[in-house]
Scaffold this motif. Structure first.
Motif, PDB file in Angstrom:
ATOM      1  N   THR A 117     -14.738  -5.561   1.775  1.00 48.86           N
ATOM      2  CA  THR A 117     -13.832  -5.858   0.653  1.00 48.86           C
ATOM      3  C   THR A 117     -13.261  -7.273   0.738  1.00 48.86           C
ATOM      4  OG1 THR A 117     -12.080  -4.811   1.926  1.00 48.86           O
ATOM      5  CG2 THR A 117     -13.113  -3.464   0.215  1.00 48.86           C
ATOM      6  N   THR A 121     -11.367  -9.577  -1.928  1.00 47.20           N
ATOM      7  CA  THR A 121      -9.904  -9.701  -1.758  1.00 47.20           C
ATOM      8  C   THR A 121      -9.502 -10.974  -1.031  1.00 47.20           C
ATOM      9  OG1 THR A 121      -9.883  -8.550   0.377  1.00 47.20           O
ATOM     10  CG2 THR A 121      -9.624  -7.193  -1.596  1.00 47.20           C
ATOM     11  N   TYR A 125      -9.062  -7.633   7.716  1.00 49.51           N
ATOM     12  CA  TYR A 125      -8.165  -6.780   8.502  1.00 49.51           C
ATOM     13  C   TYR A 125      -7.827  -7.462   9.832  1.00 49.51           C
ATOM     14  CZ  TYR A 125      -6.292  -3.485  11.713  1.00 49.51           C
ATOM     15  OH  TYR A 125      -5.464  -2.915  12.647  1.00 49.51           O
ATOM     16  N   SER A 128      -0.773  -6.430  12.515  1.00 53.32           N
ATOM     17  CA  SER A 128       0.446  -7.208  12.743  1.00 53.32           C
ATOM     18  C   SER A 128       0.918  -6.984  14.181  1.00 53.32           C
ATOM     19  CB  SER A 128       1.526  -6.804  11.741  1.00 53.32           C
ATOM     20  OG  SER A 128       1.667  -5.413  11.725  1.00 53.32           O
ATOM     21  N   GLY A 152      -1.679  -3.035   1.780  1.00 53.82           N
ATOM     22  CA  GLY A 152      -2.774  -3.439   2.658  1.00 53.82           C
ATOM     23  C   GLY A 152      -2.461  -2.924   4.050  1.00 53.82           C
ATOM     24  N   GLU A 175      -4.579   0.942   1.030  1.00 53.00           N
ATOM     25  CA  GLU A 175      -5.613   0.143   1.701  1.00 53.00           C
ATOM     26  C   GLU A 175      -6.887   0.182   0.863  1.00 53.00           C
ATOM     27  OE1 GLU A 175      -5.936  -1.986   4.397  1.00 53.00           O
ATOM     28  OE2 GLU A 175      -7.988  -2.050   3.672  1.00 53.00           O
ATOM     29  N   GLU A 204      -2.913  -3.828  -6.243  1.00 51.20           N
ATOM     30  CA  GLU A 204      -2.765  -4.444  -7.563  1.00 51.20           C
ATOM     31  C   GLU A 204      -2.537  -3.391  -8.647  1.00 51.20           C
ATOM     32  OE1 GLU A 204      -5.561  -7.726  -8.581  1.00 51.20           O
ATOM     33  OE2 GLU A 204      -6.284  -7.374  -6.549  1.00 51.20           O
ATOM     34  N   LEU A 218      -0.874 -10.190   4.368  1.00 53.37           N
ATOM     35  CA  LEU A 218      -2.139 -10.388   3.663  1.00 53.37           C
ATOM     36  C   LEU A 218      -2.812 -11.705   4.048  1.00 53.37           C
ATOM     37  CD1 LEU A 218      -0.869  -8.868   0.310  1.00 53.37           C
ATOM     38  CD2 LEU A 218      -2.573  -7.857   1.812  1.00 53.37           C
TER      39      LEU A 218
HETATM   40  C1  LIG Z   1      -3.885  -8.411   7.758  1.00 59.80           C
HETATM   41  S1  LIG Z   1      -4.270  -6.747   7.457  1.00 59.80           S
HETATM   42  C2  LIG Z   1      -2.677  -6.007   7.707  1.00 59.80           C
HETATM   43  C3  LIG Z   1      -2.746  -4.567   8.147  1.00 59.80           C
HETATM   44  C4  LIG Z   1      -1.393  -3.881   8.311  1.00 59.80           C
HETATM   45  N1  LIG Z   1      -0.545  -4.048   7.167  1.00 59.80           N
HETATM   46  C5  LIG Z   1      -0.651  -4.360   9.534  1.00 59.80           C
HETATM   47  O1  LIG Z   1       0.410  -4.908   9.373  1.00 59.80           O
HETATM   48  O2  LIG Z   1      -1.160  -4.181  10.650  1.00 59.80           O
HETATM   49  C6  LIG Z   1      -4.463  -6.782   5.690  1.00 59.80           C
HETATM   50  C7  LIG Z   1      -5.086  -5.528   5.106  1.00 59.80           C
HETATM   51  O3  LIG Z   1      -4.928  -5.572   3.687  1.00 59.80           O
HETATM   52  C8  LIG Z   1      -6.064  -4.989   3.086  1.00 59.80           C
HETATM   53  N2  LIG Z   1      -6.131  -5.460   1.693  1.00 59.80           N
HETATM   54  C9  LIG Z   1      -6.485  -6.688   1.253  1.00 59.80           C
HETATM   55  N3  LIG Z   1      -6.401  -6.765  -0.087  1.00 59.80           N
HETATM   56  C10 LIG Z   1      -5.974  -5.552  -0.500  1.00 59.80           C
HETATM   57  C11 LIG Z   1      -5.691  -5.001  -1.784  1.00 59.80           C
HETATM   58  N4  LIG Z   1      -5.823  -5.727  -2.910  1.00 59.80           N
HETATM   59  N5  LIG Z   1      -5.259  -3.725  -1.849  1.00 59.80           N
HETATM   60  C12 LIG Z   1      -5.107  -2.978  -0.724  1.00 59.80           C
HETATM   61  N6  LIG Z   1      -5.382  -3.441   0.516  1.00 59.80           N
HETATM   62  C13 LIG Z   1      -5.796  -4.715   0.631  1.00 59.80           C
HETATM   63  C14 LIG Z   1      -7.213  -5.458   3.965  1.00 59.80           C
HETATM   64  O4  LIG Z   1      -8.350  -4.646   3.811  1.00 59.80           O
HETATM   65  C15 LIG Z   1      -6.578  -5.365   5.363  1.00 59.80           C
HETATM   66  O5  LIG Z   1      -6.833  -4.125   5.945  1.00 59.80           O
END
Ligand SMILES: C[S@@+](CC[C@H](N)C(=O)[O-])C[C@H]1O[C@@H](n2cnc3c(N)ncnc32)[C@H](O)[C@@H]1O
Length: 270
Positions: A117, A121, A125, A128, A152, A175, A204, A218
């Motif tokens: 994805t 997007t 992944y 944090s 996400g 997610e 979104e 993100l």
């Molecule tokens: C940097 S990771 C953060 C994971 C988690 N929030 C954390 O703090 O550990 C970002 C996540 O957002 C998801 N993501 C990106 N765009 C998205 C969207 N439009 N809707 C839902 N999830 C999304 C990605 O697939 C990824 O798993």
């Protein structure tokens, strides 16, 4: 929300390039391969030694550096420059080790369902910092029945950690990537967390209105888009938080240093 969708329909060619960096990466590899191939053919014709291992390694390095150069010239983001450089090396290594096509397919499918994805997007992944949940628990320690969204949610680590400490909070993770979502969903079922909901899909299409807190970790490239949605949907008194990534031109209400080594948590009071 509608405004966001309309703006997607009117993408200019340059924003298409920014939105689909894979096309740029593909162009980088095709261009550098064509140049290297031509170089190899010419060298073989005139000198006849291109496929001796030593010269092959030189050619491979040339290919990698050329990819990097083209990627830099096309102003790709830094991680695409790294990928441009290592891609020819990894492909050659795969061919040299004669990795079976079945194994390659399994690795490809795994990576595709975890990171596929990212192609649309532009947000991969990565988890944090583990101390983030402690900071959030401290910050909202006096809030009861808080409704928090992790936009996400990845493998669901943050939501799961919070749900253990605060069973009175209602926690939602959304997610877009199927494997991480499935993992978080099963995790919440196995741990029997009643106050947790993991949804598969894009944030979104989720209305932020009903949440007291929306947390996002993100990528810099989507911050201005999510900010539009935050402004449009979040109600006065609610809180938007972004870990590590600020919003250009929108100073936060305040910042929290999550830990000595962790990044900053930017907080906007709506
Ligand atoms: C940097 S990771 C953060 C994971 C988690 N929030 C954390 O703090 O550990 C970002 C996540 O957002 C998801 N993501 C990106 N765009 C998205 C969207 N439009 N809707 C839902 N999830 C999304 C990605 O697939 C990824 O798993």
């Amino acid at each position: 929300m509608e405004a966001l969708r309309v703006s997607h329909k009117s993408l200019s060619p340059s924003s298409v390039q920014a939105k689909y960096p894979l096309l740029k990466a593909l162009l980088v590899q095709v261009l550098s391969f064509v140049v290297c191939f031509a170089f190899a053919v010419i060298a073989k014709k005139f000198y006849g030694y291109v496929f001796i291992p030593f010269t092959f390694l030189l050619l491979l390095l040339f290919h990698s550096f050329l990819s990097l150069l083209i990627s830099l010239l096309l102003k790709s983001e830094w991680w695409w420059n790294v990928i441009a450089f290592i891609f020819p090396i990894f492909v050659s290594l795969g061919l040299y080790l004669q990795i079976s096509s079945a194994l390659s397919l399994v690795i490809f499918l795994f990576l595709f369902f975890v990171f596929g994805t990212t192609l649309t997007t532009r947000v991969p992944y990565f988890p944090s910092h583990s101390s983030l949940s402690e900071r959030l628990l401290e910050f909202f320690s006096d809030k009861e029945k808080l409704q928090l969204l992790d936009a996400g949610s990845g493998l669901g680590g943050l939501i799961i950690d919070l749900s253990k400490a605060r069973p009175d909070w209602k926690l939602t993770g959304v997610e877009i990537s199927s494997f991480p979502w499935l993992f978080s969903f099963l995790r919440s079922k196995i741990l029997r967390r009643q106050n947790v909901k993991f949804q598969l899909g894009s944030y979104e299409y989720l209305n932020f209105e009903k949440f007291d807190v929306v947390f996002a970790y993100l990528s810099p490239v989507v911050m201005s888009e999510i900010w539009k949605k935050v402004q449009y949907e979040m109600v006065p008194g609610s809180i938007f938080m972004s870990y590590e990534f600020p919003v250009d031109g929108e100073p936060p209400s305040f910042e929290i240093q999550v830990s000595e080594k962790g990044a900053i948590l930017y907080v906007w009071q709506m």
